[in-house]
Design a protein around this motif. Structure first.
Motif, PDB file in Angstrom:
ATOM      1  N   TYR A   1       2.174   6.944  -8.387  1.00  0.00           N
ATOM      2  CA  TYR A   1       0.957   6.245  -8.786  1.00  0.00           C
ATOM      3  C   TYR A   1      -0.313   6.930  -8.326  1.00  0.00           C
ATOM      4  O   TYR A   1      -1.399   6.615  -8.782  1.00  0.00           O
ATOM      5  CB  TYR A   1       0.953   4.817  -8.215  1.00  0.00           C
ATOM      6  CG  TYR A   1       2.130   3.989  -8.630  1.00  0.00           C
ATOM      7  CD1 TYR A   1       2.274   3.585  -9.951  1.00  0.00           C
ATOM      8  CD2 TYR A   1       3.094   3.614  -7.711  1.00  0.00           C
ATOM      9  CE1 TYR A   1       3.369   2.826 -10.337  1.00  0.00           C
ATOM     10  CE2 TYR A   1       4.177   2.855  -8.090  1.00  0.00           C
ATOM     11  CZ  TYR A   1       4.305   2.465  -9.400  1.00  0.00           C
ATOM     12  OH  TYR A   1       5.378   1.714  -9.776  1.00  0.00           O
ATOM     13  N   ARG A   2      -0.210   7.812  -7.380  1.00  0.00           N
ATOM     14  CA  ARG A   2      -1.356   8.343  -6.656  1.00  0.00           C
ATOM     15  C   ARG A   2      -2.383   9.039  -7.553  1.00  0.00           C
ATOM     16  O   ARG A   2      -3.581   8.835  -7.414  1.00  0.00           O
ATOM     17  CB  ARG A   2      -0.871   9.304  -5.582  1.00  0.00           C
ATOM     18  CG  ARG A   2      -1.934   9.681  -4.616  1.00  0.00           C
ATOM     19  CD  ARG A   2      -1.425  10.647  -3.578  1.00  0.00           C
ATOM     20  NE  ARG A   2      -0.460  10.018  -2.713  1.00  0.00           N
ATOM     21  CZ  ARG A   2       0.438  10.683  -1.994  1.00  0.00           C
ATOM     22  NH1 ARG A   2       0.469  11.983  -2.038  1.00  0.00           N
ATOM     23  NH2 ARG A   2       1.278  10.048  -1.232  1.00  0.00           N
ATOM     24  N   GLU A   3      -1.951   9.881  -8.477  1.00  0.00           N
ATOM     25  CA  GLU A   3      -2.894  10.676  -9.257  1.00  0.00           C
ATOM     26  C   GLU A   3      -3.789   9.831 -10.168  1.00  0.00           C
ATOM     27  O   GLU A   3      -4.925  10.168 -10.426  1.00  0.00           O
ATOM     28  CB  GLU A   3      -2.139  11.715 -10.104  1.00  0.00           C
ATOM     29  CG  GLU A   3      -1.768  12.956  -9.336  1.00  0.00           C
ATOM     30  CD  GLU A   3      -0.556  12.752  -8.426  1.00  0.00           C
ATOM     31  OE1 GLU A   3       0.288  11.903  -8.753  1.00  0.00           O
ATOM     32  OE2 GLU A   3      -0.479  13.422  -7.398  1.00  0.00           O
ATOM     33  N   SER A   4      -3.281   8.722 -10.644  1.00  0.00           N
ATOM     34  CA  SER A   4      -4.035   7.943 -11.623  1.00  0.00           C
ATOM     35  C   SER A   4      -5.016   6.943 -11.000  1.00  0.00           C
ATOM     36  O   SER A   4      -5.803   6.349 -11.721  1.00  0.00           O
ATOM     37  CB  SER A   4      -3.057   7.194 -12.538  1.00  0.00           C
ATOM     38  OG  SER A   4      -2.291   6.295 -11.767  1.00  0.00           O
ATOM     39  N   THR A   5      -4.965   6.750  -9.700  1.00  0.00           N
ATOM     40  CA  THR A   5      -5.788   5.697  -9.111  1.00  0.00           C
ATOM     41  C   THR A   5      -7.123   6.179  -8.569  1.00  0.00           C
ATOM     42  O   THR A   5      -8.089   5.436  -8.573  1.00  0.00           O
ATOM     43  CB  THR A   5      -5.016   4.985  -7.987  1.00  0.00           C
ATOM     44  OG1 THR A   5      -4.602   5.961  -7.050  1.00  0.00           O
ATOM     45  CG2 THR A   5      -3.832   4.225  -8.534  1.00  0.00           C
ATOM     46  N   GLY A   6      -7.196   7.373  -8.039  1.00  0.00           N
ATOM     47  CA  GLY A   6      -8.460   7.925  -7.548  1.00  0.00           C
ATOM     48  C   GLY A   6      -9.034   7.159  -6.373  1.00  0.00           C
ATOM     49  O   GLY A   6      -8.327   6.787  -5.450  1.00  0.00           O
TER      50      GLY A   6
ATOM     51  N   ASN B   1       0.822  -1.215   0.000  1.00  0.00           N
ATOM     52  CA  ASN B   1       0.000   0.000   0.000  1.00  0.00           C
ATOM     53  C   ASN B   1       0.852   1.260   0.000  1.00  0.00           C
ATOM     54  O   ASN B   1       0.463   2.265  -0.603  1.00  0.00           O
ATOM     55  CB  ASN B   1      -0.943  -0.002   1.208  1.00  0.00           C
ATOM     56  CG  ASN B   1      -2.144  -0.875   0.960  1.00  0.00           C
ATOM     57  OD1 ASN B   1      -2.979  -0.565   0.125  1.00  0.00           O
ATOM     58  ND2 ASN B   1      -2.231  -1.983   1.676  1.00  0.00           N
ATOM     59  N   LEU B   2       1.985   1.237   0.658  1.00  0.00           N
ATOM     60  CA  LEU B   2       2.884   2.392   0.641  1.00  0.00           C
ATOM     61  C   LEU B   2       3.404   2.660  -0.765  1.00  0.00           C
ATOM     62  O   LEU B   2       3.474   3.811  -1.205  1.00  0.00           O
ATOM     63  CB  LEU B   2       4.052   2.190   1.604  1.00  0.00           C
ATOM     64  CG  LEU B   2       3.745   2.346   3.080  1.00  0.00           C
ATOM     65  CD1 LEU B   2       4.936   1.938   3.928  1.00  0.00           C
ATOM     66  CD2 LEU B   2       3.335   3.778   3.386  1.00  0.00           C
TER      67      LEU B   2
ATOM     68  N   SER C   1       2.345   5.895  -3.318  1.00  0.00           N
ATOM     69  CA  SER C   1       3.446   6.834  -3.531  1.00  0.00           C
ATOM     70  C   SER C   1       3.035   7.871  -4.587  1.00  0.00           C
ATOM     71  O   SER C   1       2.131   7.643  -5.382  1.00  0.00           O
ATOM     72  CB  SER C   1       4.702   6.074  -3.974  1.00  0.00           C
ATOM     73  OG  SER C   1       4.473   5.474  -5.224  1.00  0.00           O
ATOM     74  N   PRO C   2       3.675   9.013  -4.582  1.00  0.00           N
ATOM     75  CA  PRO C   2       3.290  10.085  -5.523  1.00  0.00           C
ATOM     76  C   PRO C   2       3.330   9.687  -6.994  1.00  0.00           C
ATOM     77  O   PRO C   2       2.636  10.261  -7.816  1.00  0.00           O
ATOM     78  CB  PRO C   2       4.325  11.184  -5.234  1.00  0.00           C
ATOM     79  CG  PRO C   2       4.790  10.923  -3.852  1.00  0.00           C
ATOM     80  CD  PRO C   2       4.706   9.439  -3.659  1.00  0.00           C
TER      81      PRO C   2
ATOM     82  N   ALA D   1      -4.602   5.191   7.037  1.00  0.00           N
ATOM     83  CA  ALA D   1      -5.173   5.504   5.727  1.00  0.00           C
ATOM     84  C   ALA D   1      -5.333   7.010   5.553  1.00  0.00           C
ATOM     85  O   ALA D   1      -5.135   7.535   4.460  1.00  0.00           O
ATOM     86  CB  ALA D   1      -6.515   4.798   5.557  1.00  0.00           C
ATOM     87  N   THR D   2      -5.698   7.711   6.633  1.00  0.00           N
ATOM     88  CA  THR D   2      -5.830   9.168   6.527  1.00  0.00           C
ATOM     89  C   THR D   2      -4.489   9.832   6.267  1.00  0.00           C
ATOM     90  O   THR D   2      -4.429  10.889   5.647  1.00  0.00           O
ATOM     91  CB  THR D   2      -6.462   9.786   7.795  1.00  0.00           C
ATOM     92  OG1 THR D   2      -5.634   9.501   8.915  1.00  0.00           O
ATOM     93  CG2 THR D   2      -7.861   9.266   8.027  1.00  0.00           C
ATOM     94  N   LEU D   3      -3.409   9.229   6.723  1.00  0.00           N
ATOM     95  CA  LEU D   3      -2.079   9.779   6.451  1.00  0.00           C
ATOM     96  C   LEU D   3      -1.599   9.439   5.050  1.00  0.00           C
ATOM     97  O   LEU D   3      -0.888  10.227   4.424  1.00  0.00           O
ATOM     98  CB  LEU D   3      -1.064   9.242   7.469  1.00  0.00           C
ATOM     99  CG  LEU D   3      -1.255   9.646   8.919  1.00  0.00           C
ATOM    100  CD1 LEU D   3      -0.209   8.975   9.787  1.00  0.00           C
ATOM    101  CD2 LEU D   3      -1.182  11.151   9.073  1.00  0.00           C
ATOM    102  N   LEU D   4      -1.981   8.277   4.578  1.00  0.00           N
ATOM    103  CA  LEU D   4      -1.487   7.781   3.295  1.00  0.00           C
ATOM    104  C   LEU D   4      -2.199   8.413   2.103  1.00  0.00           C
ATOM    105  O   LEU D   4      -1.568   8.697   1.090  1.00  0.00           O
ATOM    106  CB  LEU D   4      -1.640   6.257   3.264  1.00  0.00           C
ATOM    107  CG  LEU D   4      -0.763   5.473   2.326  1.00  0.00           C
ATOM    108  CD1 LEU D   4       0.699   5.758   2.591  1.00  0.00           C
ATOM    109  CD2 LEU D   4      -1.029   3.991   2.501  1.00  0.00           C
ATOM    110  N   ILE D   5      -3.486   8.631   2.225  1.00  0.00           N
ATOM    111  CA  ILE D   5      -4.281   9.188   1.133  1.00  0.00           C
ATOM    112  C   ILE D   5      -4.293  10.707   1.273  1.00  0.00           C
ATOM    113  O   ILE D   5      -4.608  11.218   2.343  1.00  0.00           O
ATOM    114  CB  ILE D   5      -5.729   8.640   1.164  1.00  0.00           C
ATOM    115  CG1 ILE D   5      -5.729   7.121   1.171  1.00  0.00           C
ATOM    116  CG2 ILE D   5      -6.553   9.192   0.029  1.00  0.00           C
ATOM    117  CD1 ILE D   5      -5.124   6.484  -0.049  1.00  0.00           C
ATOM    118  N   PRO D   6      -3.991  11.432   0.200  1.00  0.00           N
ATOM    119  CA  PRO D   6      -4.030  12.896   0.284  1.00  0.00           C
ATOM    120  C   PRO D   6      -5.437  13.390   0.640  1.00  0.00           C
ATOM    121  O   PRO D   6      -6.440  12.777   0.267  1.00  0.00           O
ATOM    122  CB  PRO D   6      -3.652  13.360  -1.112  1.00  0.00           C
ATOM    123  CG  PRO D   6      -3.046  12.186  -1.773  1.00  0.00           C
ATOM    124  CD  PRO D   6      -3.575  10.970  -1.108  1.00  0.00           C
TER     125      PRO D   6
END
Length: 169
Positions: A29-34, A21-22, A26-27, A79-84
């Motif tokens: 992959y983050r934008e494309s997953t939603g 999950n980390l 990570s930045p 999860a609150t820390l991991l997800i923007p």
């Protein structure tokens, strides 16, 4: 042949889940997953890891359930820390569940505090306090011994200032 201890299975699998999950959050992959990423992280942290804990430690189900609740609360916080914050939709919707779980943990802490207060008032020896905390509050023996030492310290302090002395009349 050798056997693998449930603790080893749990920690290895939980580590693999968290590491995956980390990397996924990570930045790069983050934008494309939603919302898919948020759902996956919440399911892994709040359901999979606590259920895995219950499965690995089912021999002591009562203790495993309490610790699984604590793991789910910790997972939700993680999860609150991991997800923007801009991508947190499910976390905002189900945020009340975290507080429900924390409420259960606070009730357990109150139970432990009451046990400690009773031991303090009864002037029980540290060994008896540690035994009672281990059995009644389902805590590890080393934590119970530490808390029993704390009770003994408070008893000595109470006697030094005149609180808890027995009447001689």
């Amino acid at each position: 042949m050798f056997s693998i201890h449930p603790k080893g299975i749990f920690f290895a699998t939980a580590f693999a889940i968290v590491a995956t999950n980390l990397v996924a959050a990570s930045p790069w992959y983050r934008e494309s997953t939603g919302i898919f990423l948020e759902t996956a992280v919440i399911v892994d942290f709040c359901l999979t890891i606590p259920l895995l804990y219950i499965l690995c430690f089912r021999h002591d189900l009562k203790r495993a359930l309490v610790k699984a609740i604590a793991l789910a609360c910790l997972g939700f916080w993680g999860a609150t820390l991991l997800i923007p914050e801009t991508q947190q939709t499910l976390i905002r919707e189900f945020g009340f569940l975290r507080y429900l779980g924390l409420g259960v943990l606070v009730l357990i802490e109150i139970k432990v505090a009451i046990l400690i207060w009773k031991a303090f008032r009864k002037h029980q020896p540290p060994e008896k306090v540690a035994e009672k905390l281990t059995t009644a509050a389902d805590m590890p023996p080393w934590v119970a011994r530490l808390m029993a030492w704390e009770v003994a310290l408070w008893q000595k302090l109470g006697r030094a200032i005149g609180f808890g002395k027995k009447d001689k009349s």
